[in-house]
Motif scaffolding. Structure first.
Motif, mmCIF file in Angstrom:
data_model
loop_
_atom_site.group_PDB
_atom_site.id
_atom_site.type_symbol
_atom_site.label_atom_id
_atom_site.label_comp_id
_atom_site.label_asym_id
_atom_site.label_seq_id
_atom_site.Cartn_x
_atom_site.Cartn_y
_atom_site.Cartn_z
ATOM 1 N N UNK A 51 -8.022 4.466 4.135
ATOM 2 C CA UNK A 51 -7.464 4.100 2.844
ATOM 3 C C UNK A 51 -8.376 4.564 1.715
ATOM 4 N N UNK A 52 -7.844 5.432 0.883
ATOM 5 C CA UNK A 52 -8.559 5.882 -0.308
ATOM 6 C C UNK A 52 -7.924 5.178 -1.495
ATOM 7 N N UNK A 53 -8.640 4.256 -2.087
ATOM 8 C CA UNK A 53 -8.058 3.506 -3.191
ATOM 9 C C UNK A 53 -9.132 2.725 -3.907
ATOM 10 N N UNK A 54 -8.816 2.365 -5.149
ATOM 11 C CA UNK A 54 -9.679 1.449 -5.871
ATOM 12 C C UNK A 54 -9.346 0.034 -5.417
ATOM 13 N N UNK A 55 -9.641 -0.930 -6.249
ATOM 14 C CA UNK A 55 -9.367 -2.319 -5.889
ATOM 15 C C UNK A 55 -7.862 -2.580 -5.977
ATOM 16 N N UNK A 56 -7.252 -2.991 -4.852
ATOM 17 C CA UNK A 56 -5.815 -3.232 -4.822
ATOM 18 C C UNK A 56 -5.476 -4.503 -5.595
ATOM 19 N N UNK A 57 -4.485 -4.408 -6.453
ATOM 20 C CA UNK A 57 -4.098 -5.569 -7.252
ATOM 21 C C UNK A 57 -3.281 -6.524 -6.387
ATOM 22 N N UNK A 58 -3.607 -7.798 -6.472
ATOM 23 C CA UNK A 58 -2.910 -8.790 -5.644
ATOM 24 C C UNK A 58 -3.645 -9.108 -4.363
ATOM 25 N N UNK A 59 -4.614 -8.258 -4.021
ATOM 26 C CA UNK A 59 -5.490 -8.530 -2.888
ATOM 27 C C UNK A 59 -4.814 -8.623 -1.535
ATOM 28 N N UNK A 60 -5.367 -9.491 -0.681
ATOM 29 C CA UNK A 60 -4.959 -9.591 0.720
ATOM 30 C C UNK A 60 -3.502 -10.044 0.877
ATOM 31 N N UNK A 61 -2.977 -10.738 -0.110
ATOM 32 C CA UNK A 61 -1.586 -11.188 -0.052
ATOM 33 C C UNK A 61 -0.640 -10.006 0.183
ATOM 34 N N UNK A 62 -0.937 -8.857 -0.463
ATOM 35 C CA UNK A 62 -0.085 -7.684 -0.309
ATOM 36 C C UNK A 62 -0.511 -6.806 0.870
ATOM 37 N N UNK A 63 -1.779 -6.913 1.264
ATOM 38 C CA UNK A 63 -2.267 -6.084 2.364
ATOM 39 C C UNK A 63 -1.933 -6.647 3.741
ATOM 40 N N UNK A 64 -1.717 -7.952 3.820
ATOM 41 C CA UNK A 64 -1.509 -8.595 5.120
ATOM 42 C C UNK A 64 -0.348 -7.990 5.914
ATOM 43 N N UNK A 65 0.833 -7.772 5.309
ATOM 44 C CA UNK A 65 1.940 -7.165 6.084
ATOM 45 C C UNK A 65 1.610 -5.755 6.569
ATOM 46 N N UNK A 66 0.845 -5.022 5.761
ATOM 47 C CA UNK A 66 0.473 -3.663 6.158
ATOM 48 C C UNK A 66 -0.479 -3.693 7.348
ATOM 49 N N UNK A 67 -1.467 -4.593 7.295
ATOM 50 C CA UNK A 67 -2.426 -4.703 8.406
ATOM 51 C C UNK A 67 -1.730 -5.136 9.694
ATOM 52 N N UNK A 68 -0.689 -5.953 9.572
ATOM 53 C CA UNK A 68 0.042 -6.388 10.765
ATOM 54 C C UNK A 68 0.730 -5.207 11.440
ATOM 55 N N UNK A 69 1.167 -4.244 10.643
ATOM 56 C CA UNK A 69 1.838 -3.066 11.194
ATOM 57 C C UNK A 69 0.847 -2.011 11.677
ATOM 58 N N UNK A 70 -0.256 -1.848 10.942
ATOM 59 C CA UNK A 70 -1.264 -0.828 11.272
ATOM 60 C C UNK A 70 -2.668 -1.443 11.171
ATOM 61 N N UNK A 71 -3.147 -2.007 12.270
ATOM 62 C CA UNK A 71 -4.434 -2.722 12.236
ATOM 63 C C UNK A 71 -5.670 -1.823 12.180
ATOM 64 N N UNK A 72 -5.528 -0.526 12.527
ATOM 65 C CA UNK A 72 -6.706 0.348 12.569
ATOM 66 C C UNK A 72 -6.945 0.999 11.205
ATOM 67 N N UNK A 73 -7.427 0.193 10.262
ATOM 68 C CA UNK A 73 -7.645 0.651 8.891
ATOM 69 C C UNK A 73 -9.128 0.799 8.592
ATOM 70 N N UNK A 74 -9.452 1.875 7.887
ATOM 71 C CA UNK A 74 -10.829 2.119 7.487
ATOM 72 C C UNK A 74 -10.855 2.529 6.012
ATOM 73 N N UNK A 75 -12.048 2.414 5.391
ATOM 74 C CA UNK A 75 -12.298 3.037 4.090
ATOM 75 C C UNK A 75 -13.726 3.561 4.097
ATOM 76 N N UNK A 76 -14.177 4.195 3.013
ATOM 77 C CA UNK A 76 -15.502 4.821 3.105
ATOM 78 C C UNK A 76 -16.617 3.791 3.313
ATOM 79 N N UNK A 77 -16.410 2.574 2.836
ATOM 80 C CA UNK A 77 -17.440 1.548 3.009
ATOM 81 C C UNK A 77 -17.520 1.047 4.451
#
Length: 522
Positions: free
Chosen positions: A335-361
């Motif tokens: 994931x290449x992105x700045x700070x996602x607005x709305x935080x984990x509330x919006x990311x949770x459904x995405x992580x449920x579908x694709x759990x293997x997520x990385x970023x540069x950190x």
């Protein structure tokens, strides 16, 4: 008696006609019933296909991990006609201040080089705006390889790091650049008249701000190829940024293919687009305040904006789109992105579908990257990882943003696969799903996506930017009947060297030429 017989004959004749009419009606009724049954079976088959059977429209995921079909084209930004080297004496000095984020600045640098060429000016190393959004004063020296930049463009423009002092009447003094504000998307004629007039009068001009200050569509293929030479060859990040990026890519690829996603679900873009309704009242208040402070006043209605594709996809919509296309939950994603607005509330459904997520950190915990994760260095690393990824997917590819330049770079890099969601086409599909109409959802998504381009050569049609698609100007074919598309000769480098030598350019440049990417390889 005859009358009766005649009457009965007549009556019998009428009965025959009526019988045939009934027969035709019966046949038509049977045909209609058969047609309805056939259509019903076809519809049933479509629904079955959506649930996992042989769908009528399929996307081959395995092929998407490979580069798109080049159609015999290959990248080339070498000059194909007479291209004189810059003269020793120019008309003056050109300074520019490139505002915006990394990629907006990148496009501005390309435009600055072209403007210098058009005006026969000496370009002063472009300034990168340390703006309020980035809070980053790295500057050109902190991001790009300055020596490589100057040497790579030595056949195109003269570049200096600063305006030199001049000696006049026994005194040394600086040339003060005359400040000008170029019109947005200014034509070449503005640079050859107004800008050049001030340059010749003052010796130097300073163009600020310098974003979108030169028209993208120019009817001169050699000028467009110069933009590509700057963007894809001269603008190279500093060695330590390149090394860090390659290390992250190696770690990601050690377990197979990976996809890079630019998840543009960030406060500035959401506020700009006017996409507020899906957020809580408190979040809407923040977005509206940001919009009021940073953008022109305008009434924006969420449903209308979404319907015309002006809203970035939500993380959940991205996940649903990719699953509909055939990617499973084992797919590795960066994931290449700045700070996602709305935080984990919006990311949770995405992580449920694709759990293997990385970023540069998460992939690299180096101190430099941690300290500058949200600045230009972090953005530069994200840029390189997305460039080298097997698949790149932007969720919003508006003008001059991160995705805009990357899509063009990946095209030039060898027609690398890009997944570009048709947000306008997908809007009614997602809206129907939200209203409970889930049957046929995945099939509808695939039908929309099959109409998009996955990275191969395609005609540039407005509003697509030249920086997103430089085909055909910056591409060529080895075998073609069209002389305009034919790849240049392999001795381009020698020809340009000869031109420089004939104009008595500094011999020091030649001693360093081995470290420069040759034009013949472009």
């Amino acid at each position: 008696m005859r009358r009766r017989l005649g009457h009965h004959r007549q009556h019998g004749k009428q009965g025959g006609v009526g019988g045939r009419g009934l027969l035709w009606k019966l046949l038509i009724a049977i045909f209609v019933v058969l047609l309805i049954c056939t259509l019903s079976l076809l519809f049933s088959a479509t629904i079955t296909a959506t649930n996992g059977s042989n769908a009528p429209s399929e996307i081959n995921v395995e092929k998407l991990w490979e580069s798109a079909n080049s159609g015999g084209w290959r990248p080339s930004s070498s000059p194909r006609t007479d291209w004189p080297s810059p003269p020793k004496e120019t008309k003056g000095y050109l300074r520019v201040r490139c505002n915006g984020g990394l990629n907006q600045q990148r496009s501005a640098i390309c435009n600055a080089v072209l403007a210098a060429r058009i005006m026969n000016a000496t370009l002063v190393l472009p300034e990168l705006d340390a703006n309020s959004f980035w809070h980053d004063d790295s500057g050109f020296h902190g991001i790009y390889d300055v020596e490589h930049f100057i040497l790579s463009l030595r056949f195109d423009v003269r570049i200096v790091e600063r305006i030199p002092e001049i000696r006049k009447n026994g005194k040394t003094k600086k040339i003060k650049a005359f400040q000008l504000r170029p019109p947005r998307d200014a034509p070449i004629s503005w640079y050859t008249t107004e800008a050049l007039e001030k340059m010749e009068e003052h010796g130097a001009i300073y163009l600020t701000p310098f974003s979108h200050r030169l028209a993208e569509e120019i009817d001169n293929p050699e000028y467009q190829r110069l933009r590509c030479r700057v963007n894809y060859h001269a603008l190279r990040f500093k060695p330590h940024i390149m090394k860090l990026s390659e290390s992250i890519v190696d770690k990601l690829r050690s377990q197979g293919h990976f996809m890079a996603i630019h998840l543009r679900f960030e406060m500035d873009m959401l506020a700009f687009a006017g996409c507020f309704d899906i957020f809580s009242p408190a979040e809407q208040k923040i977005l509206k305040k940001y919009r009021m402070e940073n953008f022109a006043k305008k009434t924006l209605i969420y449903k209308e904006r979404r319907a015309i594709g002006k809203c970035p996809l939500t993380p959940e919509e991205v996940g649903l789109l990719l699953r509909a296309m055939g990617f499973n939950n084992s797919t590795r994603m960066y994931l290449a992105a700045g700070e996602l607005f709305g935080g984990e509330h919006f990311m949770k459904p995405f992580r449920a579908l694709f759990p293997h997520l990385e970023n540069h950190s998460s992939v690299d915990s180096s101190e430099e990257l941690a300290a500058n994760a949200r600045g230009l260095i972090g953005s530069a690393v994200d840029y390189m990882v997305c460039l080298l990824a097997d698949i790149f997917m932007p969720t919003y590819d508006g003008p001059s943003n991160f995705a805009n330049n990357l899509l063009g770079h990946r095209l030039y890099y060898g027609f690398r696969t890009n997944i570009r969601p048709d947000r306008k086409g997908l809007a009614p599909v997602f809206s129907a799903r939200e209203e409970g109409q889930t049957a046929g959802f995945e099939e509808a998504v695939r039908r929309v996506m099959l109409k998009t381009n996955f990275g191969g050569p395609h005609k540039r049609i407005s509003p697509e930017s030249f920086y997103t698609n430089s085909w055909p100007e910056c591409f060529c074919q080895m075998e073609t009947q069209n002389p305009d598309d034919k790849c240049p000769s392999e001795n381009v480098m020698q020809i340009l060297h000869s031109q420089l030598e004939s104009e008595n350019m500094d011999s020091e440049i030649y001693n360093q030429s081995d470290s420069v990417v040759s034009l013949a390889e472009r």
